[in-house]
Design a protein around this motif. Structure first.
Motif, PDB file in Angstrom:
ATOM      1  N   SER A 146      57.003  42.231   3.606  1.00  0.00           N
ATOM      2  CA  SER A 146      56.942  43.407   4.481  1.00  0.00           C
ATOM      3  C   SER A 146      57.474  44.667   3.805  1.00  0.00           C
ATOM      4  O   SER A 146      57.031  45.768   4.127  1.00  0.00           O
ATOM      5  CB  SER A 146      57.717  43.124   5.757  1.00  0.00           C
TER       6      SER A 146
ATOM      7  N   SER B 177      61.540  40.181   0.329  1.00  0.00           N
ATOM      8  CA  SER B 177      61.895  40.686   1.651  1.00  0.00           C
ATOM      9  C   SER B 177      63.374  41.008   1.743  1.00  0.00           C
ATOM     10  O   SER B 177      63.762  42.032   2.296  1.00  0.00           O
ATOM     11  CB  SER B 177      61.541  39.666   2.728  1.00  0.00           C
TER      12      SER B 177
ATOM     13  N   VAL C  39      61.858  37.739   8.725  1.00  0.00           N
ATOM     14  CA  VAL C  39      60.428  37.981   8.454  1.00  0.00           C
ATOM     15  C   VAL C  39      60.245  38.171   6.953  1.00  0.00           C
ATOM     16  O   VAL C  39      60.844  39.079   6.370  1.00  0.00           O
ATOM     17  CB  VAL C  39      59.921  39.216   9.226  1.00  0.00           C
TER      18      VAL C  39
ATOM     19  N   ASP D  45      54.527  40.352   6.158  1.00  0.00           N
ATOM     20  CA  ASP D  45      53.959  41.056   7.300  1.00  0.00           C
ATOM     21  C   ASP D  45      52.450  41.212   7.088  1.00  0.00           C
ATOM     22  O   ASP D  45      52.026  41.919   6.181  1.00  0.00           O
ATOM     23  CB  ASP D  45      54.631  42.428   7.411  1.00  0.00           C
TER      24      ASP D  45
ATOM     25  N   SER E 145      50.469  42.193   9.612  1.00  0.00           N
ATOM     26  CA  SER E 145      50.058  42.690  10.923  1.00  0.00           C
ATOM     27  C   SER E 145      49.179  43.927  10.855  1.00  0.00           C
ATOM     28  O   SER E 145      48.937  44.546  11.856  1.00  0.00           O
ATOM     29  CB  SER E 145      51.304  42.983  11.746  1.00  0.00           C
TER      30      SER E 145
ATOM     31  N   ARG F 259      47.208  40.091  13.747  1.00  0.00           N
ATOM     32  CA  ARG F 259      48.554  40.650  13.862  1.00  0.00           C
ATOM     33  C   ARG F 259      49.527  39.475  13.824  1.00  0.00           C
ATOM     34  O   ARG F 259      49.783  38.830  14.840  1.00  0.00           O
ATOM     35  CB  ARG F 259      48.712  41.397  15.188  1.00  0.00           C
TER      36      ARG F 259
ATOM     37  N   VAL G  15      53.055  37.587  11.455  1.00  0.00           N
ATOM     38  CA  VAL G  15      54.067  37.677  10.393  1.00  0.00           C
ATOM     39  C   VAL G  15      54.478  36.268   9.979  1.00  0.00           C
ATOM     40  O   VAL G  15      54.258  35.311  10.731  1.00  0.00           O
ATOM     41  CB  VAL G  15      55.327  38.467  10.836  1.00  0.00           C
TER      42      VAL G  15
ATOM     43  N   ASP H  98      56.688  47.703  13.328  1.00  0.00           N
ATOM     44  CA  ASP H  98      56.706  48.223  11.956  1.00  0.00           C
ATOM     45  C   ASP H  98      58.017  47.918  11.250  1.00  0.00           C
ATOM     46  O   ASP H  98      58.114  48.026  10.045  1.00  0.00           O
ATOM     47  CB  ASP H  98      56.508  49.748  11.963  1.00  0.00           C
TER      48      ASP H  98
ATOM     49  N   SER I 277      62.500  42.547  11.193  1.00  0.00           N
ATOM     50  CA  SER I 277      63.206  41.844  10.112  1.00  0.00           C
ATOM     51  C   SER I 277      63.847  40.564  10.642  1.00  0.00           C
ATOM     52  O   SER I 277      63.377  39.470  10.348  1.00  0.00           O
ATOM     53  CB  SER I 277      64.233  42.747   9.434  1.00  0.00           C
TER      54      SER I 277
END
Lengths: 188, 331
Positions: free
Chosen positions: A38, B64, B152, B155, B157, B162, B164, B298, B301
């Motif tokens: 991410s 991450s 997470v 991602d 999404s 969508r 994770v 957005d 975590s």
């Protein structure tokens, strides 16, 4: 840069040259993991260049013998599995650019960076267009193309950096045997 | 001998080229077949997906965690003015929450008194919600609900589904269907499970459908994710939204919904605990009612995976009926 390469050469050069065929795959894995993680960028991540794909394009153009069809299939599969895309979507796109770059190889071989970049940009456009078209067909509705277009543009713009990085890596890994091996391998 | 070998290689070379070209088309057909199969059965390839996720999990974890650390560092470099503004906002929020908490205490006491007067005792959605709130406040498992902290690591999404990827899997007793929440509300549910990772389908995915209660209007409804994004009127930033399913509602019910209405899970599916906040009604048009989720997708975590045993509504009603009849007999 030279000093850094010299240190790496002393410490890891011998090992890396023995396993040099898998090094591009390792680079791809790191980039694809970086893309999937991410990164705390939220929505902004969708507009970052696809460095993993650009790396594969570089090696298909410059050293096709280490990117055979089964490996390209596996790379597509890996991308689908990690990106959450429908299974098969990236495989189709990767195989399409493999075929496309195979057709362009005669024109690209032995030319300078600009022609190489031109071929890469064509492949990038084809990759995102194929993904968009097949995803729209899969979803039974036209997917908004904006995001794919931005990502394609960012990947094309970032390609010179990917070229620089991978070309340096290639020179380092194939040092000494570069000329001879290229002649044999790339003409295959 | 050498000449013969050269002749063979000359003859084989065009054949190999043809085979290679043929192989590309053959593999493209295979990939199209995979795509069609995936369209018919969304679970196709889930084992392979989770295998790849398990293999890549350590690398994803590193990236991450590093990005989270970088975010924490950049967070520290905020200006004094921003911090002062935030401080004032937080003080205001504390005042409002204190006032609400006092009212809540009074209401709870009143609720307990009223319940004592009732002839029947059975587990209600409100009681479950209360257990759940206490679990979040105290940080302990209350009742039969088990919670696991997850991170997470990937991602996905933005482009396709969508969803994770989180860093817990079968090894930590995570299984398909478990609810995933964070401090702001409902995040999604576990869809695929690997040994060391699991994929969570977010509530904003079009394949996610949740039974909810629209509180002020006292309406039961279903909400579904969409592919579209809305824009915040103040910041102008995009956000994903959900949509109230109108197929299951009467036209007169739809008119009861107003902007700002709170939307919570009803727990009717036995997957999500009742009372989890999903979001607020943000926009009502003749075509649809949109919900803006409270979770910021957005910036996901840390999340909690919730092993919620579920409410067997039929069993509860039967039990309630039996106790009620018993009370009547005694009278």
């Amino acid at each position: 840069m030279q000093a850094f390469l010299l240190i790496i050469d002393i410490l890891l050069g011998g090992v890396l040259r023995r396993i040099r065929i898998v090094v591009p795959l390792l680079v791809f894995s790191i980039f694809v993991a970086l893309d999937a993680s991410s990164l705390g960028l939220g929505r902004g991540i969708a507009f970052l260049p696809d460095l993993a794909f650009a790396t594969v394009v570089f090696w298909i153009i410059r050293h096709p013998s280490i990117m055979p069809i089964p490996l390209v299939f596996l790379i597509g599969f890996w991308t689908d599995a990690l990106s959450g895309a429908p299974m098969g979507l990236s495989i189709i796109a990767y195989l399409t650019i493999f075929y496309l770059l195979g057709s362009l190889r005669a024109d690209v071989e032995g030319t300078g960076f600009l022609v190489h970049w031109g071929a890469a940009v064509t492949a990038i456009a084809a990759y995102f267009a194929v993904q968009w078209a097949f995803y729209s067909a899969y979803d039974l509705q036209l997917s908004p193309p904006f995001q794919d277009m931005i990502r394609a543009a960012m990947t094309a713009l970032a390609y010179p950096l990917v070229y620089l990085f991978n070309n340096t890596l290639r020179s380092f890994l194939w040092r000494g045997s570069l000329q001879g091996e290229d002649r044999i391998v790339d003409s295959a | 001998m050498a000449r013969r070998r050269r002749n063979i290689s000359v003859a084989v070379s065009p054949l190999m080229a043809w085979l290679q070209r043929f192989a590309v088309f053959l593999l493209i057909i295979v990939a199209v077949g995979m795509l069609v199969w995936n369209r018919m059965d969304s679970r196709f390839g889930s084992s392979a997906r989770m295998l790849v996720a398990d293999v890549m999990s350590p690398l994803l974890n590193v990236f991450s965690q590093s990005s989270a650390s970088v975010s924490q560092v950049t967070e520290r470099f905020r200006t004094y003015e921003e911090l002062a503004n935030e401080n004032n906002q937080l003080k205001d929020q504390i005042r409002i929450l204190n006032a609400k908490a006092q009212t809540l205490d009074e209401l709870l006491a009143e609720n307990d008194r009223l319940r004592m007067m009732l002839p029947i005792r059975y587990k209600t959605a409100a009681a479950e919600q209360w257990n759940w709130t206490r679990a979040l406040e105290t940080g302990r498992d209350i009742g039969e609900t088990k919670r696991m902290m997850a991170f997470v690591v990937a991602d996905h999404s933005r482009r396709y589904s969508r969803s994770v990827l989180i860093n817990l899997g079968r090894n930590e007793s995570v299984r398909q269907g478990l609810a995933v929440v964070n401090d702001r509300g409902l995040v999604g549910r576990v869809r695929e499970v690997g040994a060391a990772a699991a994929r969570v389908l977010l509530i904003t995915d079009p394949n996610s459908q949740i039974p909810v209660i629209i509180e002020r209007a006292e309406l039961n409804a279903f909400v579904r994710g969409t592919r579209d994004s809305g824009f915040d009127p103040v910041t102008g930033l995009p956000f994903d939204y959900l949509r109230v399913e109108q197929d299951f509602m009467l036209p007169q019910d739809l008119e009861k919904i107003q902007e700002g209405d709170r939307v919570i899970t009803s727990g009717a599916d036995g997957v999500f605990p009742p009372g989890l906040l999903i979001g607020f009604i943000s926009e009502i048009t003749p075509a649809e009612a949109r919900i803006r989720p409270t979770v910021d997708f957005d910036q996901l975590s840390n999340v909690l995976v919730v092993d919620y045993p579920g409410v067997d509504i039929n069993a509860d009603l039967i039990a309630a009926g039996a106790v009620g009849l018993q009370a009547l007999d005694e009278n």
